[in-house]
Design a protein around this motif. Structure first.
Motif, PDB file in Angstrom:
ATOM      1  N   THR A 325      33.213  15.455  75.339  1.00  0.00           N
ATOM      2  CA  THR A 325      33.988  14.571  76.206  1.00  0.00           C
ATOM      3  C   THR A 325      35.156  14.030  75.401  1.00  0.00           C
ATOM      4  OG1 THR A 325      32.807  12.554  75.568  1.00  0.00           O
ATOM      5  CG2 THR A 325      31.885  13.850  77.388  1.00  0.00           C
ATOM      6  N   PRO A 341      33.532  17.637  80.604  1.00  0.00           N
ATOM      7  CA  PRO A 341      34.001  19.005  80.869  1.00  0.00           C
ATOM      8  C   PRO A 341      33.611  19.481  82.266  1.00  0.00           C
ATOM      9  CG  PRO A 341      32.134  19.034  79.356  1.00  0.00           C
ATOM     10  CD  PRO A 341      32.507  17.600  79.546  1.00  0.00           C
ATOM     11  N   ASN A 362      39.822  19.322  81.017  1.00  0.00           N
ATOM     12  CA  ASN A 362      38.707  19.521  80.082  1.00  0.00           C
ATOM     13  C   ASN A 362      37.879  20.685  80.625  1.00  0.00           C
ATOM     14  OD1 ASN A 362      36.585  19.438  78.319  1.00  0.00           O
ATOM     15  ND2 ASN A 362      36.177  17.248  78.535  1.00  0.00           N
ATOM     16  N   GLN A 372      35.214  25.977  74.818  1.00  0.00           N
ATOM     17  CA  GLN A 372      35.742  24.813  75.527  1.00  0.00           C
ATOM     18  C   GLN A 372      37.161  24.525  75.056  1.00  0.00           C
ATOM     19  OE1 GLN A 372      33.376  21.254  75.215  1.00  0.00           O
ATOM     20  NE2 GLN A 372      34.799  20.022  76.405  1.00  0.00           N
ATOM     21  N   ILE A 374      40.337  21.633  75.764  1.00  0.00           N
ATOM     22  CA  ILE A 374      40.840  20.425  76.416  1.00  0.00           C
ATOM     23  C   ILE A 374      42.349  20.423  76.273  1.00  0.00           C
ATOM     24  CG2 ILE A 374      40.751  17.911  76.506  1.00  0.00           C
ATOM     25  CD1 ILE A 374      38.055  18.042  75.033  1.00  0.00           C
TER      26      ILE A 374
END
Length: 557
Positions: A325, A341, A362, A372, A374
């Protein structure tokens, strides 16, 4: 107007295999066998269009990577050796950049004729469009020679290089000798293919929060320029060396993505070499890295935003399986609260006591890497120190990298307070089999402090090699000479050496199967290594290029 030129359309990268599914007759531009562009109408622009469409479908933005001796890299020794005497003869060199001042004597034979076999100017729409392409103007050697023999060359071939970067890079690579200026390109008998890139679409700059007055170029046009170079080389049935003196800090820094995948494929083919700059992000404090192995499982990033940067983006990349996060706090400590996310959500945050707006994507997994990512995009940020708290949702160890934009897309007033100079090589310098070139000062054998450093985010060894890159004499528009510094200049120097290797191997018939990757490995094998360092390393790669040593080792009994 062609949709590839129309700012009313986004250019989205899609797999070429899927192109027939979307094709309505004029909304697809073929890039190569892997990727095509899908042109979709924008309508009312919205930053969260990036969210409805994945970030990886938008072409990345590229900036230039350059701003004095041939002896240092062994070039003169090889050319003075009667058994070698390699000058790039029979080899084509392709420069994908800001164009060329074709009237400059650095690009002409002794009889005044051109050494350029073909120019594709993507910015001019009044000439002949190249076969199998959909825009721009192509000028052949014959037309350029006609222009050069006329009183007004630009009335016949109107292409120019108002920036000067492309002219400089082309001249370092293969410019004709000028004893008066103590100048000679590395491969002065090679012939040129020139691709002048159009500037990135305003709509693409808008989606990535790049100010409209910043010059940058889009990934898809570099891919098209590369395909054009390969097409012309096939037409002439000659080996080609492609030089890309541009870079981008967008993406996961793993060597994956549309342009990297294409260049990787080409470098494994006989007679195709690719030299790319490593980038000049080594000391700009635009990369941050953290690895948190013990509780508490969070990390606070301090980002200083300068007054001149009213809009910009930045990316944060982590490795699976961590789920992160982000909580963004302004200098006056207003906060977004943790942002979790999701698959494709784009969220806009505004602050009560300042004019800042931040868009946050995200994304739980980015399509090219599965990691992942962001993406933060700032509009009118309050100058000062911002705090980004990155936290693992499952209270487990995690690590992540973050990058700010490369080149002059932001000012030096925006940077990470606890920055990390490593893992700063720009795309496509992270590509596995292409030659990624860093720059050193040939006067004192020191690496340029600005040179980006390796390795890739996944630990692959880059850069490959270091080449001279400090104040190299070069041509500048208007029949003048100046100097160029940076990894772009070094990549041009190394590209000239690749042309010499191809001349020996393919033109002279010594090894007809020579691929770009083969030539790269020969250059790495012949590199000079300082006994004070261990190699490879993330600053010098495998050492300083030395072509004379390359051939000594290659031809030793």
């Amino acid at each position: 107007m062609s949709k590839i030129l129309d700012n009313g359309y986004y250019d989205l990268m899609i797999t070429t295999a899927l192109a027939p599914t979307y094709d309505t007759g004029d909304n697809i531009t073929y890039l190569n066998r892997q990727n095509s562009l899908l042109h979709i109408p924008i309508g009312t622009p919205n930053p969260c269009d990036l969210g409805r469409h994945s970030s990886s479908s938008f072409p990345a933005l590229y900036t230039q990577t350059s701003t004095v001796s041939l002896e240092k890299s062994g070039v003169t020794t090889v050319q003075n050796n009667p058994d070698l005497a390699l000058f790039g003869s029979g080899v084509l060199v392709a420069v994908i950049d800001t164009g060329i001042d074709y009237r400059h004597k650095a690009f002409r034979n002794s009889d005044g004729t051109t050494r350029i076999v073909s120019i594709w100017d993507q910015t001019i729409q009044t000439g002949t469009i190249p076969e199998e392409f959909t825009f721009g103007s192509e000028y052949s050697r014959e037309v350029i020679n006609t222009a050069l023999s006329s009183e007004d060359p630009l009335s016949i071939v109107p292409t120019t290089d108002t920036n000067g970067h492309g002219t400089a890079i082309a001249s370092i690579l293969a410019g004709s000798p000028d004893e008066e200026q103590d100048f000679r390109g590395v491969a002065p008998q090679a012939e040129y293919i020139i691709i002048k890139l159009k500037e990135a679409k305003e709509s693409l700059k808008t989606i990535f929060f790049v100010p409209q007055d910043k010059k940058c170029y889009q990934e898809s046009d570099l891919i098209l320029g590369t395909r054009y170079a390969v097409t012309v080389a096939a037409r002439y049935n000659r080996p080609v060396v492609i030089c890309i003196a541009m870079g981008s800090s967008q993406g996961g820094h793993t060597g994956r993505g549309p342009i990297s995948d294409y260049l990787d494929h080409l470098t494994l083919l006989p007679g195709t070499g690719v030299s790319v700059s490593a980038g000049n992000e080594g000391n700009d404090q635009r990369h941050y890295f953290n690895s948190t192995a013990a509780p508490p499982f969070y990390n606070d990033v301090e980002l200083r935003i300068g007054e001149d940067d009213t809009m910009f983006s930045m990316e944060i990349w982590s490795f699976s399986p961590a789920r992160l996060t982000i909580d963004i706090s302004s200098p006056n400590r207003e906060s977004t609260q943790p942002i979790f996310p999701t698959l494709n959500q784009c969220r806009r945050f505004t602050f009560i006591f300042n004019q800042t707006a931040i868009y946050v994507n995200n994304t739980i997994f980015e399509e090219k890497t599965g990691d992942q990512m962001i993406l933060l995009r700032f509009s009118n940020p309050l100058p000062g120190i911002w705090y980004l708290r990155i936290q693992a949702t499952d209270n487990e160890p995690f690590s992540f990298h973050s990058w700010l934009p490369a080149g002059d897309l932001i000012s030096n007033g925006t940077f990470f307070l606890n920055s990390n100079p490593d893992t700063t090589i720009t795309s496509p310098g992270n590509t596995r089999h292409t030659l990624a070139v860093t720059a050193y000062n040939q006067n004192n054998d020191s690496i340029l402090p600005t040179s980006s450093r390796g390795y890739t985010r996944t630990g692959q060894i880059k850069p490959d090699i270091a080449a001279p890159g400090y104040q190299l004499t070069c041509a500048v528009p208007g029949n003048l000479y100046g100097t160029a510094t940076g990894t772009g200049a070094a990549a041009a120097h190394a590209a000239g050496i690749l042309a010499m290797v191809f001349e020996w191997a393919i033109v002279r018939g010594n090894y007809l199967r020579m691929t770009g990757n083969d030539a790269n490995r020969l250059m790495i094998s012949g590199a000079v290594r300082n006994p004070a360092y261990s190699y490879p390393n993330n600053i010098w790669g495998y050492g300083q290029v030395e072509v004379n040593r390359l051939f000594e080792r290659l031809l030793a009994p």
